[in-house]
Motif scaffolding. Structure first.
Motif, short mmCIF file in Angstrom:
data_model
loop_
_atom_site.label_atom_id
_atom_site.label_comp_id
_atom_site.label_asym_id
_atom_site.label_seq_id
_atom_site.Cartn_x
_atom_site.Cartn_y
_atom_site.Cartn_z
N ASN A 29 15.55 28.75 -25.03
CA ASN A 29 15.93 28.09 -26.27
C ASN A 29 16.63 26.77 -26.01
OD1 ASN A 29 14.84 29.98 -27.99
ND2 ASN A 29 16.71 31.17 -28.13
N GLY A 30 16.50 26.24 -24.81
CA GLY A 30 17.04 24.95 -24.50
C GLY A 30 18.55 24.88 -24.51
N ARG A 31 19.26 26.00 -24.29
CA ARG A 31 20.68 25.97 -24.51
C ARG A 31 21.53 26.32 -23.31
NH1 ARG A 31 22.55 29.41 -29.19
NH2 ARG A 31 21.55 31.05 -28.01
N HIS A 32 21.02 27.07 -22.38
CA HIS A 32 21.94 27.73 -21.47
C HIS A 32 21.76 27.41 -19.99
CE1 HIS A 32 23.40 29.98 -24.84
NE2 HIS A 32 22.20 30.46 -25.09
N THR A 33 21.02 26.39 -19.63
CA THR A 33 20.89 26.06 -18.23
C THR A 33 21.67 24.81 -17.90
OG1 THR A 33 18.99 24.58 -18.41
CG2 THR A 33 18.53 26.94 -18.35
N LEU A 34 21.81 24.54 -16.61
CA LEU A 34 22.54 23.36 -16.16
C LEU A 34 21.92 22.07 -16.67
CD1 LEU A 34 23.16 24.52 -12.51
CD2 LEU A 34 24.96 23.92 -14.12
N SER A 72 20.19 37.34 -30.54
CA SER A 72 19.44 38.58 -30.33
C SER A 72 18.04 38.35 -29.78
CB SER A 72 19.34 39.35 -31.66
OG SER A 72 18.70 38.55 -32.65
N THR A 73 17.52 37.11 -29.86
CA THR A 73 16.17 36.84 -29.38
C THR A 73 16.15 36.52 -27.88
OG1 THR A 73 16.28 34.46 -29.84
CG2 THR A 73 15.57 35.92 -31.63
#
Length: 300
Positions: A29-34, A72-73
Motif C-alpha cells: 500500500n505504499g506506506r511501510h517501507t524505507l 486489516s488488508t
C-alpha cells in the motif's frame, strides 16, 4: 566527512532492492517501507502531501500514527509481545543522535561512531531546530526508555529530559538477498525542557524508526542500511512543541534526512531541498555542509 551506515552495501544489491520494492509497491500500500515516499500508488503519503491535509494544522502526530498502523488488508504482524517475552534488548541508537562516520571508504580503521544532532522544523515558518539526544539512555522497563539531551533554535539552547514509549513493532518486509527483514517501531514521546531556561517548553508526539532483529544476540537494532539512498527517512519524531510560559503550541518534527508533513518546505526530489521562501541563516548553514560548532557539548 560523510555520514553513512556501518553496513557496507554493494551497488548491484541496492539496485536490485530498489527494483524489487518498486515492483511490489502495491502489496505494501505504499506506506511501510524505507522507500515509502516514492510510492505512487498510495493515496495518502505524509512525505508528499498536497491537498490531503491542511498545511496550517499544528499537530500531525495522530495522522502519522494512523498512517504507520497497518490496516486489516495488510499481512503485517505485530511482534512486540513476542520480542518482550523472549527478552530482547534494544540498541540505544534507535533513539539517540549516534551515527556512523566514514572518513575513508577504503580503510575502515579510520571510520568511527559519533553523535550528530538531528535536524527538524519548528512552527509555520519552518524554523530550523536541532535536536541532540545523548547516547546514554536508560531503559525503565521493557518498552519505556528515558532519554535526555539538548535542543537548539537559532541561539537558544535548552536542556531536556523525557521518555520514549514503544507501542508496536511491526514486521514489514523481507527484501531477501541477505538483507535483514525490515521492522518498524511505532510509539510516543514526551520531552520536558528545563523551565528555568529561556524559551523552554515541552515536546510530545509520535515516534517511529526502522529496525531489524538480531536473533542470535536477541537485540533490536537500528535499520540504517540505506542511509545514503534517496528518499531515506528514519528516527522520526512528529508532534508539537508547547512554550512553558505562553502555552503557545507549534508544529515540531525532526528526524533523519526526509521529514513528513513539511508540505512546500521541502521541494527536493531525491534529497531534501529547502524552498527559498523559508530560507534563513540557520538553513544556509545546513546547506553549506559546514560542520556546526559542537554546541551540545557546552556545559555552561
Amino acid at each position: 566527512m560523510k555520514l553513512y551506515p556501518k553496513i557496507s552495501v554493494k551497488i548491484l544489491f541496492l539496485i536490485a532492492i530498489l527494483l524489487t520494492i518498486t515492483s511490489l509497491s502495491s502489496k505494501t500500500n505504499g506506506r511501510h517501507t524505507l522507500y515509502s515516499s516514492y510510492k505512487t500508488d498510495c493515496q495518502y503519503d505524509p512525505f508528499r502531501l498536497y491537498d490531503e491535509e491542511d498545511s496550517t494544522k499544528v499537530d500531525f502526530s495522530t495522522a502519522y500514527k494512523n498512517w504507520l498502523t497497518p490496516d486489516s488488508t495488510e499481512n503485517i504482524k505485530d511482534f512486540t509481545h513476542k520480542l518482550i517475552e523472549d527478552k530482547y534488548t534494544f540498541q540505544t541508537t534507535l533513539f539517540s543522535s549516534k551515527v556512523y562516520i566514514i572518513e575513508d571508504e577504503t580503510d575502515s580503521s579510520l571510520n568511527y561512531w559519533d553523535t550528530i544532532p538531528s535536524n527538524g522544523i519548528l512552527g509555520k515558518n519552518y524554523t530550523r531546530i536541532e535536536m541532540y539526544i545523548d547516547p546514554q539512555i536508560e531503559q525503565k522497563d521493557s518498552l519505556i526508555f528515558q532519554i535526555h539531551g539538548k535542543s537548539k533554535v537559532k541561539n537558544i539552547i535548552c536542556d531536556f529530559a523525557g521518555e520514549v514509549h514503544i507501542e508496536h513493532i511491526y514486521g514489514y518486509w523481507n527484501y531477501g538477498l541477505n538483507f535483514p527483514k525490515e521492522y518498524r517501531i511505532v510509539g510516543s514521546y514526551f520531552l520536558n525542557e528545563n523551565k528555568k531556561q529561556y524559551g523552554s517548553g515541552t515536546f510530545q508526539g509520535t515516534y517511529s524508526s526502522y529496525c531489524y532483529i538480531d536473533e542470535k544476540q536477541k537485540t533490536v537494532l537500528l535499520y540504517d542500511l540505506f542511509y545514503i539512498a534517496d528518499g531515506y527517512e528514519n528516527r522520526n519524531f512528529v508532534g508539537t512543541w508547547t512554550n512553558h510560559k505562553t502555552k503557545e503550541k507549534k508544529k515540531c518534527i525532526w528526524g533523519d534526512n526526509r521529514l513528513p508533513y513539511t508540505f512546500d518546505f521541502d521541494i527536493g526530489d531525491g534529497s531534501m531541498v529547502i524552498n527559498p521562501k523559508y530560507n534563513s541563516i540557520e538553513w544556509e548553514q545546513w546547506k553549506s555542509d559546514i560542520p556546526s560548532k559542537q554546541w551540545w557539548k557546552n556545559t555552561n
